[in-house]
Design an enzyme around this catalytic site. Structure first.
Site, short mmCIF file in Angstrom:
data_model
loop_
_atom_site.label_atom_id
_atom_site.label_comp_id
_atom_site.label_asym_id
_atom_site.label_seq_id
_atom_site.Cartn_x
_atom_site.Cartn_y
_atom_site.Cartn_z
N HIS A 1 0.85 -1.19 0.00
CA HIS A 1 0.00 0.00 0.00
C HIS A 1 0.89 1.24 0.00
O HIS A 1 2.01 1.21 0.53
CB HIS A 1 -0.89 -0.01 1.25
CG HIS A 1 -1.98 1.01 1.17
ND1 HIS A 1 -1.79 2.32 1.50
CD2 HIS A 1 -3.26 0.91 0.75
CE1 HIS A 1 -2.92 3.00 1.31
NE2 HIS A 1 -3.83 2.15 0.86
N GLU B 1 -3.76 2.87 -7.28
CA GLU B 1 -4.27 4.02 -6.54
C GLU B 1 -3.29 5.20 -6.68
O GLU B 1 -2.18 5.13 -6.13
CB GLU B 1 -4.36 3.69 -5.04
CG GLU B 1 -5.27 2.54 -4.69
CD GLU B 1 -5.54 2.49 -3.18
OE1 GLU B 1 -6.71 2.41 -2.84
OE2 GLU B 1 -4.59 2.57 -2.39
#
Ligand code: G3P
Length: 216
Positions: free
Chosen positions: A89, A137
């Protein structure tokens, strides 16, 4: 598919994490949608045992039983009841070799892998590790009010071309059903989101709206 990443939001920590997890379970049961949650390591066992939807860890370390004090052992995550793990992430970036080793360990213990990437190109570069899902993302949109589907729809189209729809999740700023609908129309199989649900006054209503976007 909708994955809510609980991150370390106060509203998604400890007993509040359990309540939020139960709301996700309720919406999954009521709508039949594929809804998953990614919770903090400390909350993993309790939540996994109390809800029937898939629960993911937010991270694992590529360690084995023995001397790895303070690390998150993949076997422990599996034993705690997790079905998968998020890796790399943008708030927990890994060196490429660590990521590769972590994916390998996740596969060894039977965890579904969701690998985050900041760009479609980076995501495509992870295909060689054969993860289950790749979540693209743009970091500058994470936690913001403007969805990737509004601010940078071309990124989703590009990611679809490079990664393929069957593995592609997208995220950053996703807040409502319209955002989800656009992500799916542009080729993603689902979304990864956090603040839109964890910071909502009425997370159940938001989740129901998000799910409506899965039906294009
Ligand atoms: O892991 C999901 C995340 O990084 C996106 O966060 O708050 O923009 O939905 P958010």
């Amino acid at each position: 598919m909708i994955i809510t990443n609980f991150k370390t939001y106060e509203t998604a920590t400890g007993h509040l994490a359990l309540s939020l997890a139960k709301i996700h379970e309720e919406v999954a049961k009521e709508t039949g949608a594929d809804i998953r949650i990614a919770v903090q390591a400390v909350d993993l066992a309790r939540i996994s045992h109390e809800v029937s939807i898939p629960v993911l860890a937010q991270h694992i370390d590529p360690v084995v039983h023995g001397g790895a004090t303070g690390h998150i052992l993949p076997e422990s995550v599996k034993l705690a009841g997790a079905s998968g793990v998020i890796l790399n992430h943008s708030e927990r970036r890994l060196k490429r070799e660590v990521l590769e080793a972590s994916i390998k360990r996740a596969k060894e213990v039977g965890l579904v892998t969701v690998i985050c990437a900041e760009t479609p190109e980076e995501g495509a570069s992870f295909l060689e590790f054969d993860p289950d899902f790749i979540a693209v993302e743009p970091p500058e949109l994470i936690g913001g009010d403007i969805s990737v589907s509004t601010a940078k729809p071309e990124i989703i189209e590009h990611a679809t071309k490079l990664i393929g729809s069957d593995k592609l999740l997208v995220g950053a700023g996703v807040k409502n059903g319209a955002d989800v609908r656009t992500c799916i129309k542009l080729g993603a199989i689902g979304v990864l989101l956090a603040s839109g649900v964890t910071q909502a006054d009425d997370p159940k209503a938001v989740l129901i709206d998000l799910v409506s976007g899965l039906q294009t």
